[in-house]
Design a protein around this motif. Structure first.
Motif, PDB file in Angstrom:
ATOM      1  N   GLY A  66       7.540   3.128  -8.587  1.00  0.00           N
ATOM      2  CA  GLY A  66       6.448   3.731  -8.432  1.00  0.00           C
ATOM      3  C   GLY A  66       6.098   3.470  -6.846  1.00  0.00           C
ATOM      4  O   GLY A  66       5.369   4.352  -6.182  1.00  0.00           O
ATOM      5  N   CYS A  67       6.484   2.463  -6.106  1.00  0.00           N
ATOM      6  CA  CYS A  67       6.177   2.348  -4.715  1.00  0.00           C
ATOM      7  C   CYS A  67       6.995   3.314  -3.998  1.00  0.00           C
ATOM      8  O   CYS A  67       6.499   4.014  -2.882  1.00  0.00           O
TER       9      CYS A  67
ATOM     10  N   ALA B 118      -0.157   4.517 -14.156  1.00  0.00           N
ATOM     11  CA  ALA B 118       0.876   4.964 -13.132  1.00  0.00           C
ATOM     12  C   ALA B 118       0.423   5.082 -11.428  1.00  0.00           C
ATOM     13  O   ALA B 118       1.097   4.603 -10.709  1.00  0.00           O
ATOM     14  N   SER B 121       1.202   1.643  -9.357  1.00  0.00           N
ATOM     15  CA  SER B 121       2.322   1.469  -8.555  1.00  0.00           C
ATOM     16  C   SER B 121       2.571   2.390  -7.538  1.00  0.00           C
ATOM     17  O   SER B 121       3.149   2.303  -6.466  1.00  0.00           O
ATOM     18  N   ILE B 122       2.136   3.429  -7.645  1.00  0.00           N
ATOM     19  CA  ILE B 122       2.278   4.678  -6.710  1.00  0.00           C
ATOM     20  C   ILE B 122       1.476   4.207  -5.482  1.00  0.00           C
ATOM     21  O   ILE B 122       1.966   4.482  -4.218  1.00  0.00           O
ATOM     22  N   THR B 124       1.022   1.423  -4.313  1.00  0.00           N
ATOM     23  CA  THR B 124       1.626   0.264  -3.648  1.00  0.00           C
ATOM     24  C   THR B 124       2.674   0.958  -2.461  1.00  0.00           C
ATOM     25  O   THR B 124       2.892   0.541  -1.169  1.00  0.00           O
ATOM     26  N   GLY B 125       3.124   2.372  -2.672  1.00  0.00           N
ATOM     27  CA  GLY B 125       4.224   3.075  -1.917  1.00  0.00           C
ATOM     28  C   GLY B 125       3.118   3.604  -0.713  1.00  0.00           C
ATOM     29  O   GLY B 125       3.789   3.507   0.198  1.00  0.00           O
ATOM     30  N   THR B 152       2.380  -2.083 -15.144  1.00  0.00           N
ATOM     31  CA  THR B 152       2.144  -1.566 -13.981  1.00  0.00           C
ATOM     32  C   THR B 152       1.190  -2.279 -13.025  1.00  0.00           C
ATOM     33  O   THR B 152       1.110  -2.581 -11.859  1.00  0.00           O
ATOM     34  N   GLU B 155       2.999  -5.688 -12.036  1.00  0.00           N
ATOM     35  CA  GLU B 155       3.655  -5.578 -10.936  1.00  0.00           C
ATOM     36  C   GLU B 155       3.244  -5.103  -9.695  1.00  0.00           C
ATOM     37  O   GLU B 155       3.543  -5.428  -8.699  1.00  0.00           O
ATOM     38  N   SER B 156       2.138  -3.999  -9.788  1.00  0.00           N
ATOM     39  CA  SER B 156       1.559  -3.506  -8.716  1.00  0.00           C
ATOM     40  C   SER B 156       0.764  -4.615  -7.745  1.00  0.00           C
ATOM     41  O   SER B 156       0.682  -4.556  -6.707  1.00  0.00           O
ATOM     42  N   ASN B 158       0.699  -7.738  -7.902  1.00  0.00           N
ATOM     43  CA  ASN B 158       1.545  -8.867  -7.339  1.00  0.00           C
ATOM     44  C   ASN B 158       2.168  -8.157  -6.060  1.00  0.00           C
ATOM     45  O   ASN B 158       2.201  -9.081  -5.159  1.00  0.00           O
ATOM     46  N   LEU B 159       2.803  -7.061  -6.090  1.00  0.00           N
ATOM     47  CA  LEU B 159       3.539  -6.583  -5.064  1.00  0.00           C
ATOM     48  C   LEU B 159       2.620  -6.302  -3.768  1.00  0.00           C
ATOM     49  O   LEU B 159       2.996  -6.626  -2.654  1.00  0.00           O
ATOM     50  N   VAL B 162       1.841  -9.616  -2.364  1.00  0.00           N
ATOM     51  CA  VAL B 162       2.744 -10.362  -1.574  1.00  0.00           C
ATOM     52  C   VAL B 162       3.146  -9.528  -0.234  1.00  0.00           C
ATOM     53  O   VAL B 162       3.802 -10.203   0.710  1.00  0.00           O
ATOM     54  N   TRP B 163       3.112  -8.278  -0.261  1.00  0.00           N
ATOM     55  CA  TRP B 163       3.353  -7.658   0.892  1.00  0.00           C
ATOM     56  C   TRP B 163       2.007  -7.524   1.744  1.00  0.00           C
ATOM     57  O   TRP B 163       2.075  -6.643   2.650  1.00  0.00           O
TER      58      TRP B 163
END
Lengths: 324, 328
Positions: A66-67, B118, B121-122, B124-125, B152, B155-156, B158-159, B162-163
């Protein structure tokens, strides 16, 4: 300049060259940073490119893909690593419903230049959740491209093209081939996606093989040569878009075709290739197309069982002989 | 609170635009002019309007299946939106996505999305891209309470934590995950409580009060812009319709529906404007009339537009492969 290089080094050189050329290329995934990746494929890249561009992620496969989707849609060219191809299942939604479809669903308003690197294949006694070959699951999805190099030169050249491509490309690397050495000329540059390679020219039978099966096909061809059977081996290198013209030209000459992959035989990608050959080249064929794949079981762990599961040169030899 | 009259006018204009667009979409769907699924944002207008009033044109949002409000608030063109709902060639997605998939890269709208969760997580990018390009942009990720039970979400957040990504996660708690009331899909009352698990701030605000939303999200957006990382903002609101049009929503208690309709964000806002905001009834009506005309124009544009050609059906799958898609 030519030099010997491992398959793993070919992948790494490809990624590093792409990252040196374009600051928007980044690598992220589980343990790809200081640790250098579970198999050491990205070793040293953390030191060269730093923690911003070579990033460790949490163990979150869905977020990783997704990232990459979000990053690609807004200006980066990410290389996202899913440590084992088996773990693609955890990220299947992001790969199939977002990476693959969003370009189409948004009418081209967004695009997704991204690479999903993943280690597939069996042969290292890693059992059924760390050994699968899931080419059919990837190539079934419109919007994804897929490459699967069989040697270091292709690993390098296909990585350059995968990163440069404006579409999501799944890049499969075979874990049992990582230490395999072959000659590489880094000056040769990118290998276009969708262009196969005649690995061994021949006149009697066409063998289409990918990944590690290319090497099994070469071994089979040596055996068959002693019988006076001259095999032509084609490594498509890219599974989609597929170089069907190369296969068709070969079959025009040989009139026989064997397709080989390491996937379980039932529903495998090579079934698709077999169907295309039968549909389009029926009149050229002197015998039915033969598919060779793994047993239709989960990948077994034991050193006594795994070799029985895997397709090998002997299977190919038998298949060629069976075609008469 | 209200800083000045122009700001109030803009907030109301956006909310009214969403209300008018959605009401038209509701009626056009009922008339059979809009095919497929339509998930309306009616009742939640204050959230998108309040949050996006703090955003710049070069900021980003990710949206959901219930995304019309977010897209309008981020500056999406009503004509192209309505044409997409109709499945027309002039729509945002050339008729290939429909209601749930509108995107506009030129306005930082990284897509509505039909998969619940969805966008998390998108986002995060998008956040990573901002971080690496070292700009002071932010990404706002909208999602509903139902999606906070998806992997998601975990996960998202958390990501992103952490970033230290420049993302504001905006949970529109509208009380329902499809037909399941929040009390039956999660044990907690405040989704914002989950922020603790990621070591980020979690705040709650009245999602039907556009000023409260604006103020709360402004703080979170400022944090993100200053490189202080993500925030989880929960806006308590209510989905006035069923999950999708055609859903009779028999699972919603009548008293609950009535109580929330009394807290309607548009009614609340227009009343405040005339009672306390220094607007005359005529001024409010002028905005309403302007919006009615805009949406009517969008509907006309959609109705007059052509359907996509059969040839276009194989375009946009890849950047460089078209005809081959038909067969091998």
């Amino acid at each position: 300049m030519k030099k010997m290089m491992t398959y793993s080094e070919g992948i790494r050189e490809g990624m590093s060259a792409a990252m040196r050329k374009d600051p928007d290329v980044v690598l992220f995934g589980e343990d790809v940073g200081m640790f250098g990746g579970c198999f050491g494929v990205s070793a040293g890249m953390f030191d060269e490119f730093g923690p911003e561009r070579v990033r460790d992620t949490p163990i979150s496969e869905s977020a990783i893909i997704g990232c990459a989707v979000g990053a690609a849609s807004t200006g980066l060219r990410p290389i996202a690593e899913i440590m084992m191809m088996d773990f693609l299942t955890v990220a299947m939604d992001q790969m199939c419903n977002n990476a693959a479809k969003l370009r189409f669903m948004t009418g081209g308003a967004l695009h997704f230049p991204m690479v999903i690197r993943t280690a597939g294949g069996a042969g290292v006694n890693a059992a059924a959740q760390h050994s699968q070959s899931l080419e059919a699951w990837v190539t079934h999805v419109p919007g994804l491209k897929m490459v699967f190099p069989s040697n270091a030169q292709d690993a390098y050249g296909l990585m350059l093209s995968a990163v440069a491509d404006d579409n999501p490309v799944v890049y499969e690397e075979h874990k049992a081939m990582l230490a395999m050495e072959s000659e590489v000329d880094l000056d040769e540059g990118p290998i276009p996606l969708g262009v196969g390679k005649v690995v061994r020219p021949g006149s009697d039978v066409t063998i289409v093989a990918v990944g590690n099966m290319v090497h099994q096909a070469l071994a089979a061809a040596e055996t068959l040569e002693k019988d006076g059977i001259d095999c032509e081996i084609i490594d498509p290198r890219t599974l989609y878009p597929f170089d069907f013209d190369m296969v068709a030209n070969s079959i025009d000459k040989t009139h026989k075709a064997i397709v080989v992959s390491e996937e379980v035989k039932r529903g495998g990608y090579m079934g698709e290739i077999s169907a295309q050959i039968s549909e389009n080249l029926f009149d050229s064929l002197d015998a039915p197309v033969v598919r060779i794949g793994a047993l239709n079981t989960p990948v077994p762990f034991s050193p006594a069982l795994e070799p029985i599961y895997l397709p090998n040169a002997e299977d190919i030899v038998k298949a060629v002989r069976s075609q008469g | 609170m209200a800083d000045n009259k122009d700001m109030v006018k803009d907030l109301y204009l956006t909310m009214r635009r969403i209300r008018e667009f959605e009401t038209n979409a509701m009626n056009l769907f009922a008339e059979g002019k809009i095919p497929g699924f339509v998930h309306l944002y009616l009742g939640e207008e204050a959230v998108a309007s309040g949050v996006c009033s703090n955003l710049r044109e070069d900021d980003y949002i990710t949206s959901t299946h219930r995304g019309h409000g977010h897209i309008i608030a981020k500056g999406g063109d009503l004509k192209f939106m309505m044409a997409e709902l109709f499945g027309k060639a002039t729509g945002y997605c050339k008729g290939k996505g429909g209601s749930m998939h509108i995107a506009d890269g030129t306005r930082g709208i990284i897509g509505a999305n039909g998969i619940v969760g969805a966008g998390q997580s998108i986002s995060t990018g998008v956040g990573l891209q901002i971080l690496l390009h070292k700009t002071d942009q932010v990404c706002v990720c909208f999602f509903g309470d139902g999606s906070t039970n998806q992997a998601t979400f975990h996960e998202s957040l958390n990501l992103a934590a952490v970033w230290n990504l420049p993302i504001v996660f905006v949970c529109e708690n509208n009380g329902y995950g499809i037909s399941n009331p929040q009390s039956r899909h999660q044990k907690i009352k405040d989704v914002a409580d989950r922020a603790v698990a990621y070591g980020i701030p979690g705040v709650v605000c009245d999602g039907n009060d556009v000023f409260a939303v604006r103020e709360t999200s402004a703080e979170a957006i400022k944090r993100a812009r200053e490189g202080k990382g993500p925030t989880l903002v929960e806006c308590k609101t209510y989905r006035q319709r069923g999950h999708f049009e055609g859903d009779p929503a028999i699972y919603k208690p009548k008293e609950e529906q009535e109580a929330w309709l009394k807290k309607d964000p548009l009614d609340k806002m227009s009343k405040w404007m005339t009672d306390e905001g220094g607007f005359s009834a005529a001024e409010v009506k002028a905005i309403d009339d302007q919006v009615k005309a805009e949406v009517a124009e969008a509907v006309k544009f959609a109705e007059d537009s052509p359907y996509p050609t059969p040839e276009s059906g194989v375009e946009d799958v890849y950047s460089d492969i078209v005809e081959e898609v038909r067969d091998r």
